[in-house]
Design a protein around this motif. Structure first.
Motif, PDB file in Angstrom:
ATOM      1  N   SER A  87      31.165  48.172   5.652  1.00 32.59           N
ATOM      2  CA  SER A  87      29.431  48.224   5.438  1.00 32.59           C
ATOM      3  C   SER A  87      28.985  49.202   6.442  1.00 32.59           C
ATOM      4  CB  SER A  87      29.086  46.557   5.926  1.00 32.59           C
ATOM      5  OG  SER A  87      29.068  46.057   6.690  1.00 32.59           O
ATOM      6  N   ALA A  88      27.530  49.603   6.074  1.00 31.51           N
ATOM      7  CA  ALA A  88      26.659  50.320   6.936  1.00 31.51           C
ATOM      8  C   ALA A  88      25.106  49.619   7.161  1.00 31.51           C
ATOM      9  CB  ALA A  88      26.299  51.027   6.521  1.00 31.51           C
ATOM     10  N   GLU A  89      24.579  49.356   8.033  1.00 29.68           N
ATOM     11  CA  GLU A  89      23.008  49.250   7.320  1.00 29.68           C
ATOM     12  C   GLU A  89      22.255  49.709   9.330  1.00 29.68           C
ATOM     13  OE1 GLU A  89      21.696  46.615   9.992  1.00 29.68           O
ATOM     14  OE2 GLU A  89      23.044  46.686  11.616  1.00 29.68           O
ATOM     15  N   GLY A  92      18.945  45.646   9.857  1.00 27.50           N
ATOM     16  CA  GLY A  92      18.973  44.233   9.303  1.00 27.50           C
ATOM     17  C   GLY A  92      19.198  45.101   7.724  1.00 27.50           C
ATOM     18  N   THR A  93      18.989  46.086   6.957  1.00 29.58           N
ATOM     19  CA  THR A  93      18.617  46.442   5.925  1.00 29.58           C
ATOM     20  C   THR A  93      20.154  47.294   5.666  1.00 29.58           C
ATOM     21  OG1 THR A  93      16.443  46.237   5.736  1.00 29.58           O
ATOM     22  CG2 THR A  93      18.008  47.854   4.445  1.00 29.58           C
ATOM     23  N   GLN A  94      20.948  47.200   4.543  1.00 27.08           N
ATOM     24  CA  GLN A  94      22.389  47.630   4.235  1.00 27.08           C
ATOM     25  C   GLN A  94      21.751  48.838   3.803  1.00 27.08           C
ATOM     26  OE1 GLN A  94      25.596  46.441   4.128  1.00 27.08           O
ATOM     27  NE2 GLN A  94      24.561  45.036   5.664  1.00 27.08           N
ATOM     28  N   LEU A  95      22.844  49.673   3.832  1.00 26.19           N
ATOM     29  CA  LEU A  95      22.326  51.452   3.283  1.00 26.19           C
ATOM     30  C   LEU A  95      23.621  51.665   2.805  1.00 26.19           C
ATOM     31  CD1 LEU A  95      22.219  52.441   6.819  1.00 26.19           C
ATOM     32  CD2 LEU A  95      20.450  52.137   5.493  1.00 26.19           C
ATOM     33  N   PRO A  96      23.031  52.246   1.471  1.00 30.27           N
ATOM     34  CA  PRO A  96      24.331  53.049   0.391  1.00 30.27           C
ATOM     35  C   PRO A  96      25.455  54.318   0.948  1.00 30.27           C
ATOM     36  CG  PRO A  96      22.407  54.249   0.464  1.00 30.27           C
ATOM     37  CD  PRO A  96      21.908  52.961   1.719  1.00 30.27           C
ATOM     38  N   TRP A  97      26.434  53.501   0.502  1.00 32.08           N
ATOM     39  CA  TRP A  97      27.386  54.842   1.223  1.00 32.08           C
ATOM     40  C   TRP A  97      28.636  54.554   0.137  1.00 32.08           C
ATOM     41  CZ3 TRP A  97      33.199  52.389   1.091  1.00 32.08           C
ATOM     42  CH2 TRP A  97      32.666  50.768   1.014  1.00 32.08           C
ATOM     43  N   ARG A  98      29.323  56.070   0.159  1.00 35.61           N
ATOM     44  CA  ARG A  98      30.455  55.778  -0.835  1.00 35.61           C
ATOM     45  C   ARG A  98      31.793  56.708   0.058  1.00 35.61           C
ATOM     46  NH1 ARG A  98      30.069  61.619  -3.901  1.00 35.61           N
ATOM     47  NH2 ARG A  98      28.712  62.496  -2.579  1.00 35.61           N
ATOM     48  N   LYS A  99      32.879  56.667   0.014  1.00 38.22           N
ATOM     49  CA  LYS A  99      34.303  57.400  -0.193  1.00 38.22           C
ATOM     50  C   LYS A  99      34.335  58.697  -0.622  1.00 38.22           C
ATOM     51  CE  LYS A  99      37.538  55.106   1.415  1.00 38.22           C
ATOM     52  NZ  LYS A  99      39.057  54.771   2.194  1.00 38.22           N
ATOM     53  N   LEU A 100      34.525  59.443  -0.235  1.00 34.92           N
ATOM     54  CA  LEU A 100      34.289  61.150  -0.694  1.00 34.92           C
ATOM     55  C   LEU A 100      36.567  61.417  -0.665  1.00 34.92           C
ATOM     56  CD1 LEU A 100      32.012  63.054   1.880  1.00 34.92           C
ATOM     57  CD2 LEU A 100      31.819  62.142  -0.528  1.00 34.92           C
ATOM     58  N   ASP A 101      36.675  60.343  -0.033  1.00 37.44           N
ATOM     59  CA  ASP A 101      38.264  60.316   0.078  1.00 37.44           C
ATOM     60  C   ASP A 101      39.156  59.473   0.665  1.00 37.44           C
ATOM     61  OD1 ASP A 101      39.065  61.223   2.151  1.00 37.44           O
ATOM     62  OD2 ASP A 101      38.426  63.490   2.603  1.00 37.44           O
ATOM     63  N   GLN A 103      39.713  58.754   3.878  1.00 38.65           N
ATOM     64  CA  GLN A 103      40.300  58.742   4.580  1.00 38.65           C
ATOM     65  C   GLN A 103      37.738  59.005   5.206  1.00 38.65           C
ATOM     66  OE1 GLN A 103      42.123  62.857   6.139  1.00 38.65           O
ATOM     67  NE2 GLN A 103      41.789  61.375   7.839  1.00 38.65           N
ATOM     68  N   THR A 104      37.205  59.049   4.379  1.00 33.76           N
ATOM     69  CA  THR A 104      35.852  59.500   4.775  1.00 33.76           C
ATOM     70  C   THR A 104      35.081  59.073   4.299  1.00 33.76           C
ATOM     71  OG1 THR A 104      36.809  61.564   4.834  1.00 33.76           O
ATOM     72  CG2 THR A 104      35.062  61.998   4.934  1.00 33.76           C
ATOM     73  N   TRP A 105      33.914  58.762   4.848  1.00 36.07           N
ATOM     74  CA  TRP A 105      32.692  57.648   4.285  1.00 36.07           C
ATOM     75  C   TRP A 105      31.242  58.199   4.311  1.00 36.07           C
ATOM     76  CZ3 TRP A 105      36.613  55.640   7.103  1.00 36.07           C
ATOM     77  CH2 TRP A 105      37.940  55.004   6.575  1.00 36.07           C
ATOM     78  N   GLU A 106      30.633  58.804   3.565  1.00 32.41           N
ATOM     79  CA  GLU A 106      29.344  59.267   3.500  1.00 32.41           C
ATOM     80  C   GLU A 106      27.974  57.712   3.460  1.00 32.41           C
ATOM     81  OE1 GLU A 106      27.774  63.045   0.947  1.00 32.41           O
ATOM     82  OE2 GLU A 106      27.153  61.155   0.173  1.00 32.41           O
ATOM     83  N   ILE A 107      27.148  58.036   4.732  1.00 33.38           N
ATOM     84  CA  ILE A 107      26.444  56.484   4.903  1.00 33.38           C
ATOM     85  C   ILE A 107      24.827  57.536   4.595  1.00 33.38           C
ATOM     86  CG2 ILE A 107      25.152  55.359   6.528  1.00 33.38           C
ATOM     87  CD1 ILE A 107      28.797  55.983   6.695  1.00 33.38           C
ATOM     88  N   THR A 108      24.106  57.214   3.396  1.00 27.43           N
ATOM     89  CA  THR A 108      22.843  58.233   3.483  1.00 27.43           C
ATOM     90  C   THR A 108      22.155  56.425   4.309  1.00 27.43           C
ATOM     91  OG1 THR A 108      23.473  58.584   1.389  1.00 27.43           O
ATOM     92  CG2 THR A 108      21.260  58.622   1.773  1.00 27.43           C
ATOM     93  N   PRO A 109      21.257  57.543   5.460  1.00 22.84           N
ATOM     94  CA  PRO A 109      20.480  56.306   6.048  1.00 22.84           C
ATOM     95  C   PRO A 109      19.410  56.482   5.572  1.00 22.84           C
ATOM     96  CG  PRO A 109      21.386  58.115   7.434  1.00 22.84           C
ATOM     97  CD  PRO A 109      21.421  58.521   5.819  1.00 22.84           C
ATOM     98  N   ARG A 110      18.299  55.359   5.681  1.00 25.36           N
ATOM     99  CA  ARG A 110      16.653  55.655   4.745  1.00 25.36           C
ATOM    100  C   ARG A 110      15.402  56.286   5.993  1.00 25.36           C
ATOM    101  NH1 ARG A 110      17.441  52.419   0.331  1.00 25.36           N
ATOM    102  NH2 ARG A 110      19.433  50.751   0.385  1.00 25.36           N
ATOM    103  N   SER A 111      15.872  56.195   6.490  1.00 25.21           N
ATOM    104  CA  SER A 111      15.023  56.841   7.866  1.00 25.21           C
ATOM    105  C   SER A 111      15.495  57.071   9.732  1.00 25.21           C
ATOM    106  CB  SER A 111      14.281  55.894   7.644  1.00 25.21           C
ATOM    107  OG  SER A 111      14.310  54.444   8.505  1.00 25.21           O
ATOM    108  N   ALA A 112      15.371  57.582   9.932  1.00 25.26           N
ATOM    109  CA  ALA A 112      15.198  57.799  11.742  1.00 25.26           C
ATOM    110  C   ALA A 112      15.276  56.363  12.145  1.00 25.26           C
ATOM    111  CB  ALA A 112      14.256  58.473  12.056  1.00 25.26           C
ATOM    112  N   GLY A 113      16.431  56.464  13.187  1.00 22.20           N
ATOM    113  CA  GLY A 113      16.966  55.383  13.408  1.00 22.20           C
ATOM    114  C   GLY A 113      17.964  55.318  14.347  1.00 22.20           C
ATOM    115  N   THR A 114      18.356  53.796  14.022  1.00 22.01           N
ATOM    116  CA  THR A 114      20.104  53.362  14.665  1.00 22.01           C
ATOM    117  C   THR A 114      20.344  52.883  13.754  1.00 22.01           C
ATOM    118  OG1 THR A 114      19.393  52.947  16.782  1.00 22.01           O
ATOM    119  CG2 THR A 114      20.999  52.037  16.296  1.00 22.01           C
ATOM    120  N   VAL A 115      22.243  53.712  13.284  1.00 17.32           N
ATOM    121  CA  VAL A 115      22.462  53.199  12.063  1.00 17.32           C
ATOM    122  C   VAL A 115      24.291  52.424  12.953  1.00 17.32           C
ATOM    123  CG1 VAL A 115      24.386  54.280   9.987  1.00 17.32           C
ATOM    124  CG2 VAL A 115      21.499  55.040  10.431  1.00 17.32           C
TER     125      VAL A 115
END
Length: 599
Positions: A87-89, A92-101, A103-115
């Motif tokens: 999971s990624a957040e 306190g808000t869950q972030l969208p993510w997907r697997k590229l293969d 062993q690899t995950w892509e996470i999309t932040p919603r703004s600058a800050g800590t993930v």
């Protein structure tokens, strides 16, 4: 890495390059922190809780991956296969993510800050490169759990916090950081090269030439006072011998992590300031242990620092083959033997037996070039050449040592080659090439060319000129067929002695009436106190004319004497001995090798 005695690892081969990693680069991240939860709840589920937090400056995708292998363990293990509940957040808000293969995950932040990225890691593998847990213990390598950003290199700092029970210990070679149970590394290579023990384990340390040498043994009862003192004695002698080769010890402290159990791989894995060893409970007092420690300790110089250019820097996403494992592992095997004899742990007979083993294993293997065999561990070849780079590389190292000493009138040695390469390549931030290796060998030998030697015996498939070269050191070899008694049992050794854990149907022990659980007191005139006692038994009764031998056992409260039928089996061995009347120069060369001296 040292060869395993038992292999239970499932290997998944790489089918194709990881195109997702090649095509996608992660957005930059900073302030990287990891948190590993290894408390009684987590290890009770045979899991580790893992989280990674970092700062991002915008909404560009962050691409993270887990390594495919652990350096030194040339097997693709794909640690991502043990990940669940990813999971990624952020705030306190869950972030969208997907697997590229896989062993690899892509996470999309919603703004600058800590993930913050979290997952659970299955920690139940019997493999010194993969995390393992028990109800009061956890072991993990950094490659198992530390994600890295794709395309951003590995020269970035990170911190690690361990969440565990207040009374549990933590052992690692990583530098301490501010905060409770916190540690830090200046780059990803260091981050992943310091294993962790967490839980209830034995821990002790001693100073050797100003360096702390530490023992971390699980379970704690496996480190008895006698074993602690003996092991520290071995390590002091081993590190003194190896440090003499390179003239420095490049670590602040060094830790031997050792786990003993009834289901282990039975080998070791090197790290820059530690080794991770797995030892069967029946082998805790076995005679091979100093050689195991010596081999893995020498890797602190050869492989973890001095290594082929093919492997500098490490990559983590896929296999990283090299034709030089015969040096990285094989020559290390040779120095494993040298470390024990130069340290005074073993004698010349044991050293000659070790060389005889290298000769026998090489002769009994397919005619594969040492450089070709070096490429193959990634695919576990089925042609009988698997691991050939160990004994063949060790034997080549031994022969080169003799040839260098002979050409230089014993003024130079393979030690000089290793030290020069260490100073001229590793210390200059690069790996060694073929020109570097053979150039240093030639210079040590007074300018002699080794082009023909490399072409015929390393890159070629011609049989090594073992006998003719060994004569230059006043040594000779012969093959002997031994007739030895065998019992047909498996055993385990603990503080109360040697007990029978398994009996082969139709074997001598079965015919004598031994049972699982019996404790063996003596075989004939030989007292049985540990695994080495069986070697004494086989040697004493080799080719005996006796038809039976008394075996004294303890069964419950009874002491019983049974009659063991003597059943002899043939075994072919290579015996290395000194040549009587060898020249004064040959004797100087032979003694120089075993003592680590030159003229």
């Amino acid at each position: 890495m040292v060869r395993s005695l038992v292999s239970v690892t499932i290997v998944l081969a790489s089918a194709q390059p990881l195109f997702a990693q090649t095509l996608r680069t992660s957005a930059p991240i900073s302030d990287v922190r990891y948190e590993i939860t290894a408390d009684s709840s987590a290890v009770g589920r045979r899991q580790l809780g893992v989280s990674m937090s970092f700062h991002v400056s915008g909404t560009a995708p962050v691409v993270l991956a887990l390594p495919a292998w652990s350096p030194g363990h040339y097997v693709l293990l794909w640690f991502a296969r043990r990940v669940s509940q990813f999971s990624a957040e952020s705030n306190g808000t869950q972030l969208p993510w997907r697997k590229l293969d896989y062993q690899t995950w892509e996470i999309t932040p919603r703004s600058a800050g800590t993930v913050r990225v979290s997952f659970r890691y299955l920690a139940d593998a019997v493999d010194r490169a993969v995390a393992w847990t028990a109800p009061n213990f956890a072991f993990f390598n950094g490659t198992n759990v530390f994600l890295y950003p794709i395309g951003r290199g590995f020269d970035w700092p990170a911190q690690v916090a361990i969440r565990t029970e207040p009374s549990w210990r933590i052992a690692t070679g990583m530098d301490a950081a501010p905060g409770t149970n916190s540690f830090r590394a200046s780059n990803y290579h260091d981050l992943t090269d310091h294993p962790f023990y967490v839980g209830r384990f034995a821990f002790d340390s001693t100073l050797v030439a100003g360096k702390w040498i530490r023992l971390a043994f699980y379970p704690a009862v496996s480190l008895t006072t006698a074993r602690r003192d003996r092991t520290f004695g071995w390590l002091q002698k081993i590190f003194t011998a190896h440090t003499a080769v390179f003239r420095e010890a490049p670590f602040r402290n060094y830790t031997v992590f050792q786990r003993s159990d009834t289901l282990v791989n039975g080998g070791g894995l090197e790290h820059q300031a530690s080794q991770v060893d797995e030892v069967h409970v029946s082998q805790l007092d076995a005679g091979y242990l100093p050689g195991l420690y010596s081999h893995e300790a020498f890797h602190a110089w050869n492989v973890k620092r001095l290594r082929p250019a093919d492997m500098v820097p490490y990559r983590y996403d896929d296999a990283q083959p090299t034709t030089w494992l015969w040096v990285s592992e094989g020559v290390t095997d040779y120095y494993g033997e040298l470390g024990t004899i130069r340290g005074g742990i073993t004698d010349s007979l044991a050293f000659f037996n070790g060389i005889g083993g290298f000769i026998a294993q090489t002769a009994g293997a397919p005619g594969i070039a040492a450089s070709d065999a070096s490429l193959s561990p990634w695919i576990s070849p089925t042609d009988g050449s698997g691991g050939l780079y160990y004994p063949k590389g060790a034997l080549i190292g031994f022969l080169l040592d003799i040839l260098i000493r002979d050409a230089s009138d014993n003024r130079s040695s393979l030690d000089h080659v290793m030290r020069s390469l260490y100073n001229n390549t590793y210390k200059r931030g690069r790996g060694f090439t073929s020109a570097d290796w053979w150039g240093e060998v030639g210079r040590a030998a007074g300018g002699r060319s080794f082009t023909d030697f490399a072409r015929r015996y390393v890159d070629g498939r011609e049989p090594l000129p073992t006998d003719s070269v060994m004569r230059l050191a006043g040594l000779q070899s012969r093959s002997d067929t031994l007739r030895e008694p065998r019992l047909g049992i498996s055993t385990a050794t603990d503080s109360s002695g040697v007990s029978v854990t398994g009996i082969s149907a139709g074997g001598a022990a079965s015919a004598a009436g031994l049972r699982v659980g019996d404790r063996i007191i003596s075989l004939g005139d030989v007292n049985i106190t540990n695994d080495d006692s069986f070697d004494t038994f086989r040697q004493k009764y080799s080719a005996t004319a006796l038809t039976t031998l008394p075996v004294v056992i303890r069964r419950g409260a009874e002491t019983i004497t049974l009659q063991l039928p003597v059943r002899l089996f043939s075994r072919v061995v290579t015996v290395v001995t000194s040549i009587p009347g060898a020249s004064e120069k040959a004797v100087r060369i032979r003694n120089g090798i075993m003592k680590g001296t030159t003229q």
